[in-house]
Design an enzyme around this catalytic site. Structure first.
Site: not given
Length: 311
Positions: A11, A45, A133, A137
């Site tokens: 990423g 994963d 979101y 988190k």
């Protein structure tokens, strides 16, 4: 030999971190990815508890950095089960497995754990997320601290950096619209950009430098625990970001500010993160936005950028 596992190394932040850690001659880095595995990245994963356990047992890292997450607010809002699987459950699984090996775990979190009404926010300020979101988190932070004592949460704001795709960052994702608005065609309209929400764009190589400094402390036996934060120090709206992007691209963009929030998923107004806990430890680096964004644009593979490029 100090060994670091970077989870989510393909990423935006993960790549910058691997590049930074590769400069440490006496460190060993093992990288994982889900979709973009390859010769230099182990396929993993993080939702697979057995696979995670086997990976940690086999690699036995001294430190683990969790840079994998579902970070798109709209996706989290529409698929809370996916958000929970990646942002909460996987963090707990990784922390539990790493804890059995005595590894220090650093988990990446977000400024979206705050509602944006009373900035700047210290690391010990009371969270109040506005969307799925932010909630996921925040739950991920708690999953880490409840699972492992030798762990740390690093909250970060809007990130940008060397990218393989405009959409990887909310900063570079503005480029196609900026370029389209600069067309000479009379049919092309001005690009409307949010001028309400205040953000603090933060350069991923700077974050990688910060994380490397944190890892150095762990290597010396001085592991940082609890919650820390790092942020760029230049406040700007997406409209202001777009103006500076247009200048860097040497484009005569036509931009219109939008002064009220229009996102379907609620976003906080101003979540400026106080970075003083890390600064007090002598940790930190900030590259000016105009300097950093030019570095990003200079390295982008323009042939695949939809024709957008420096004049």
């Amino acid at each position: 030999m100090f060994k670091v596992a970077v989870i989510g190394a393909s990423g935006l932040l993960g790549r910058a971190l691997v590049d930074e850690l590769a400069q440490q001659a006496d460190w060993q880095v093992v990288s994982t990815a889900f979709r973009r595995a390859g010769p230099s990245r182990v396929a993993l994963d993080i939702r697979d508890e057995q696979a995670v356990g086997q990976f940690i047992e086999r690699e036995a890292p001294d430190a683990l950095v969790i840079a994998a997450a579902e970070r798109r607010p709209d996706i989290c809002e529409n698929d809370p089960a996916l958000a929970r699987a990646l942002n909460v459950d996987a963090v707990r699984t990784l922390a539990a497995a790493a804890g059995q090996r005595g590894a220090w775990v650093l988990s990446i979190s977000t400024d979206y754990v705050f509602d944006g009404t009373h900035p700047p926010y210290r690391h010990d300020a009371l969270p109040a997320p506005l969307n799925a979101y932010g909630r996921s988190k925040l739950e991920g932070e708690r999953a880490l601290t409840e699972t492992i004592e030798l762990g740390c949460v690093l909250r970060l704001p809007l990130l940008y950096g060397p990218t393989v795709d405009w959409a990887e960052s909310a900063v570079t994702s503005l480029v196609p619209a900026i370029a389209a608005s600069a067309s000479d065609s009379p049919d092309v309209k001005a690009a409307t950009m949010d001028a309400w929400a205040i953000r603090y764009p933060t350069f991923t190589p700077d974050v990688a430098f910060v994380i490397r400094q944190m890892l150095e402390r762990r290597a010396r036996g001085e592991a940082i625990r609890g919650i820390v934060q790092w942020s760029g120090d230049e406040p700007m709206t997406k409209y202001e970001i777009a103006i500076r992007l247009a200048e860097a691209l040497q484009l005569e963009a036509r931009l219109t500010p939008q002064h009220t929030p229009t996102d379907a998923t609620p976003r906080p107004h101003n979540c400026h993160l106080d970075s003083s806990r890390l600064e007090a430890l002598g940790i930190g680096r900030r590259t000016p936005f105009d300097t950093a964004i030019r570095q990003v644009l200079a390295k982008f593979p323009w042939q695949g950028g939809g024709g957008v490029g420096p004049a």
